[in-house]
Design a protein around this motif. Structure first.
Motif, PDB file in Angstrom:
ATOM      1  N   THR A   1       0.842  -1.167   0.054  1.00  0.00           N
ATOM      2  CA  THR A   1       0.280  -0.198   0.101  1.00  0.00           C
ATOM      3  C   THR A   1       0.797   1.165   0.182  1.00  0.00           C
ATOM      4  O   THR A   1       0.491   2.147  -0.803  1.00  0.00           O
ATOM      5  CB  THR A   1      -1.074  -0.026   1.300  1.00  0.00           C
ATOM      6  N   SER A   2       1.942   1.295   1.013  1.00  0.00           N
ATOM      7  CA  SER A   2       2.526   2.552   1.063  1.00  0.00           C
ATOM      8  C   SER A   2       3.588   2.959   0.110  1.00  0.00           C
ATOM      9  O   SER A   2       4.062   4.152  -0.032  1.00  0.00           O
ATOM     10  CB  SER A   2       3.280   2.502   2.648  1.00  0.00           C
ATOM     11  N   SER A   3       3.997   2.124  -0.547  1.00  0.00           N
ATOM     12  CA  SER A   3       5.102   2.390  -1.621  1.00  0.00           C
ATOM     13  C   SER A   3       4.749   3.163  -2.807  1.00  0.00           C
ATOM     14  O   SER A   3       5.510   4.051  -3.351  1.00  0.00           O
ATOM     15  CB  SER A   3       5.604   0.928  -2.328  1.00  0.00           C
TER      16      SER A   3
ATOM     17  N   ILE B   1       3.509   7.237   5.879  1.00  0.00           N
ATOM     18  CA  ILE B   1       3.890   6.922   7.269  1.00  0.00           C
ATOM     19  C   ILE B   1       2.698   5.938   7.843  1.00  0.00           C
ATOM     20  O   ILE B   1       2.846   5.165   8.215  1.00  0.00           O
ATOM     21  CB  ILE B   1       4.144   8.168   8.073  1.00  0.00           C
ATOM     22  N   ILE B   2       1.465   6.663   7.517  1.00  0.00           N
ATOM     23  CA  ILE B   2       0.198   5.826   7.948  1.00  0.00           C
ATOM     24  C   ILE B   2       0.152   4.540   7.451  1.00  0.00           C
ATOM     25  O   ILE B   2      -0.120   3.522   7.984  1.00  0.00           O
ATOM     26  CB  ILE B   2      -0.975   6.996   7.854  1.00  0.00           C
ATOM     27  N   ALA B   3       0.223   4.543   5.985  1.00  0.00           N
ATOM     28  CA  ALA B   3       0.144   3.373   5.510  1.00  0.00           C
ATOM     29  C   ALA B   3       0.862   2.097   5.701  1.00  0.00           C
ATOM     30  O   ALA B   3       0.504   1.056   6.017  1.00  0.00           O
ATOM     31  CB  ALA B   3       0.142   3.597   3.871  1.00  0.00           C
ATOM     32  N   GLN B   4       2.132   2.698   6.065  1.00  0.00           N
ATOM     33  CA  GLN B   4       3.278   1.762   6.395  1.00  0.00           C
ATOM     34  C   GLN B   4       2.965   1.080   7.920  1.00  0.00           C
ATOM     35  O   GLN B   4       3.619  -0.181   8.072  1.00  0.00           O
ATOM     36  CB  GLN B   4       4.409   2.185   6.074  1.00  0.00           C
ATOM     37  N   ALA B   5       2.629   2.053   8.563  1.00  0.00           N
ATOM     38  CA  ALA B   5       2.600   1.722  10.089  1.00  0.00           C
ATOM     39  C   ALA B   5       1.164   1.376  10.796  1.00  0.00           C
ATOM     40  O   ALA B   5       1.316   0.832  11.686  1.00  0.00           O
ATOM     41  CB  ALA B   5       3.127   3.067  10.795  1.00  0.00           C
TER      42      ALA B   5
ATOM     43  N   PHE C   1      -3.378  12.639  10.189  1.00  0.00           N
ATOM     44  CA  PHE C   1      -3.411  11.980  11.299  1.00  0.00           C
ATOM     45  C   PHE C   1      -4.796  12.141  12.096  1.00  0.00           C
ATOM     46  O   PHE C   1      -5.100  11.899  13.163  1.00  0.00           O
ATOM     47  CB  PHE C   1      -2.050  12.566  12.165  1.00  0.00           C
ATOM     48  N   THR C   2      -5.675  12.517  11.244  1.00  0.00           N
ATOM     49  CA  THR C   2      -6.989  12.229  11.551  1.00  0.00           C
ATOM     50  C   THR C   2      -7.375  10.824  11.727  1.00  0.00           C
ATOM     51  O   THR C   2      -8.306  10.164  12.338  1.00  0.00           O
ATOM     52  CB  THR C   2      -7.947  12.927  10.871  1.00  0.00           C
ATOM     53  N   GLY C   3      -6.599   9.971  10.877  1.00  0.00           N
ATOM     54  CA  GLY C   3      -7.006   8.600  10.819  1.00  0.00           C
ATOM     55  C   GLY C   3      -7.853   8.401   9.361  1.00  0.00           C
ATOM     56  O   GLY C   3      -8.256   7.109   9.255  1.00  0.00           O
ATOM     57  N   ILE C   4      -8.032   8.982   8.569  1.00  0.00           N
ATOM     58  CA  ILE C   4      -9.006   8.736   7.360  1.00  0.00           C
ATOM     59  C   ILE C   4      -8.345   7.836   6.659  1.00  0.00           C
ATOM     60  O   ILE C   4      -9.288   7.206   6.197  1.00  0.00           O
ATOM     61  CB  ILE C   4      -9.135  10.391   6.880  1.00  0.00           C
ATOM     62  N   ASN C   5      -7.013   8.056   6.330  1.00  0.00           N
ATOM     63  CA  ASN C   5      -6.587   7.104   5.253  1.00  0.00           C
ATOM     64  C   ASN C   5      -6.628   5.471   5.882  1.00  0.00           C
ATOM     65  O   ASN C   5      -6.330   4.647   5.148  1.00  0.00           O
ATOM     66  CB  ASN C   5      -5.123   7.531   4.731  1.00  0.00           C
TER      67      ASN C   5
END
Length: 519
Positions: free
Chosen positions: A81-83, A429-433, A289-293
């Motif tokens: 996903t994150s790449s 960052i969000i997608a990877q973590a 960083f709302t968490g939407i993604n």
């Protein structure tokens, strides 16, 4: 964001079919971006896909008595996903150069080429390496598309229609997410469902590729690249009137002024640019960083964690996708009526309520190996829809709109590049973590995002000024210089800065300089 951004009064222009068609064709870059966002979560929840590429995750999900929160915790699965977003960060820099040197139209065309090659690799993938390389090429397409499409639409749209047409890009992003969720739902039980889902991205990519051969270049780009006659002819064509001299002269004047700025990134570091730079960068951080993604990328995975079956989880993702599209339409009609700050603050409260209650329900009722009770599962689904709707009419579109309108001409391009890059880095960052964070933090992940929402809500209340109805070129005078906090960045440095000892201890020199300035 447009070069002739504040022009509008006294400029004759029609909303021509040429402009509408070109805007829709270009906005398919947003549809492609949205499809990429939405497709990954559904594909990574399909057993046949996991069995082929992420066998350990497949075993944990189906055959092992695994902790609910850790079923999908796999770094390679997250990299799938994150790449894309890491590649988009890198490519957006080259896309900004291409936009300036080669034009908006060729940049959009290159985005379509990257999309098509990436789609082909993903749909035909025989191993994980092909899959990741395909995602990286899609990321290049996202970087080129996101840099060029909003700029293209802004520059061809008549000033009085610029806002509505520009939001088409964000609207197409949400439509792409919905389209991806629907495709995932219908292909999930097919043996090659994941190939069909990933290959489905070819539809918007082909439309963008063919359309990029038909659209005009923007007058601003033609004039910027020393083709004034073609720029004038194109301006007459897209405006639908012959009398375009005033707008043409304004574009020429602002283009000449922009050419005098040799180091836009250096100008961006000046004290007077900090309010816009800080605000645009923080908007991107807060937006992610709302968490939407988490919901957009991993909705089916998240719903399966809560006990929904595979088909039900995909259908739930379709529901949230529909809410996303409808709520974005609310933003189109409300943003210029009620203002930016009202929407940001109202939605911040709405999202905080949704995240907090969701966290409480999951913490109390979803344990390591049980299933969330059915009633609470539907309550959580409602809360997620409530959260998505708030984001879609506020921090989603406004996270892009505000940075595009707050920078002065000399730092507008470089400033928006910083905003795009910050957004993609945070998305990566969000997608990877996230899946690892879900495994380690469990229900606490929702309270983690809630804390961020509190921080961004305070920032919106205290530090974000209202920009509704303010011409772009008057933003500094009418907004930033009148804001209680940011106005200090436009004032001369006080004496204590000048009198501060330097490394050589030359206090007297500083004092003399201070006296000289006061005289």
């Amino acid at each position: 964001m447009a070069v002739n951004g504040s022009a509008g009064e006294g400029i004759p222009a029609k909303l021509t079919g040429q402009v509408v068609v070109c805007s829709i064709i270009a906005a398919f870059g947003g549809l492609m971006f949205g499809y990429d966002i939405g497709i990954s979560g559904g594909v990574t929840s399909m057993d046949v896909f996991l069995k082929r590429f992420f066998h350990s995750v497949y075993v944990k999900k189906n055959h092992a008595r695994e902790d609910n929160y850790c079923k999908f915790d796999d770094q390679y699965l997250q990299l799938f996903t994150s790449s894309l977003y890491l590649a988009a960060v890198v490519s957006s820099f080259f896309a900004s150069k291409c936009c300036k040197k080669r034009g908006r139209r060729i940049t959009i065309r290159l985005a379509a080429v990257f999309f098509l090659v990436g789609v082909a690799l993903n749909a035909a993938a025989m191993n994980l390496m092909m899959l990741i390389v395909g995602r990286i090429l899609l990321g290049f397409g996202v970087g080129f598309g996101n840099q060029a499409v909003p700029l293209f639409i802004s520059e061809i749209a008549p000033p009085k229609f610029r806002g509505g047409l520009n939001v088409c890009f964000q609207l197409f992003v949400t439509a792409g997410i919905l389209f991806a969720n629907i495709v995932n739902y219908f292909t999930s039980s097919h043996p090659y469902g994941w190939r069909i889902s990933l290959g489905g991205a070819a539809v918007p990519a082909l439309f963008l590729a063919i359309g990029s051969l038909m659209i005009v270049e923007t007058p601003a780009s033609l004039i910027e690249r020393n083709h004034p006659e073609r720029g004038l002819a194109t301006l007459r064509k897209i405006r639908g009137v012959q009398d375009v001299q005033k707008e043409f002269e304004e574009i020429v004047a602002t283009t000449e002024l922009a050419k005098q700025i040799k180091h836009p990134f250096k100008n961006l570091m000046k004290r007077s640019s900090r309010p816009q730079l800080i605000t645009s960068a923080l908007l991107q951080i807060y937006q992610q960083f709302t968490g939407i993604n988490v919901i957009m990328f991993y909705a089916p995975v998240l719903f399966q964690t809560m006990g929904f079956k595979s088909d039900a989880s995909l259908l739930s993702a379709v529901v949230t996708g529909c809410i996303n599209v409808v709520a974005t339409l609310v933003a189109v009609f409300c943003v210029d009526r009620v203002g930016r700050r009202f929407l940001l603050i109202e939605a911040g409260i709405q999202m905080l309520i949704a995240q907090s209650i969701t966290g409480v329900i999951i913490a109390k009722f979803l344990h390591a190996t049980n299933v969330l009770p059915k009633t609470y599962s539907f309550v959580v689904l409602f809360l997620i829809c409530f959260f998505v709707s708030g984001f879609a009419w506020s921090w989603g579109p406004l996270g892009w709109l505000i940075p595009s309108e707050i920078f002065p001409l000399e730092t507008r391009t470089s400033g928006f590049f910083i905003a795009v890059s910050t957004n993609m880095i945070c998305t990566f960052i969000i997608a990877q973590a996230f899946l690892t964070m879900l495994c380690r933090m469990r229900a606490g992940i929702f309270f983690f995002f809630s804390v961020w929402i509190v921080v961004m809500l305070i920032y919106a209340i205290v530090f974000i000024p209202e920009t509704k109805g303010v011409p772009i070129d008057e933003m500094n005078e009418k907004v930033w210089k009148k804001h209680w906090f940011w106005k200090r960045y436009f004032m001369p440095k006080p004496d204590h800065y000048l009198n501060r000892k330097n490394k050589n201890g030359s206090m007297k020199k500083c004092s003399k300089l201070s006296k000289k300035k006061r005289k």
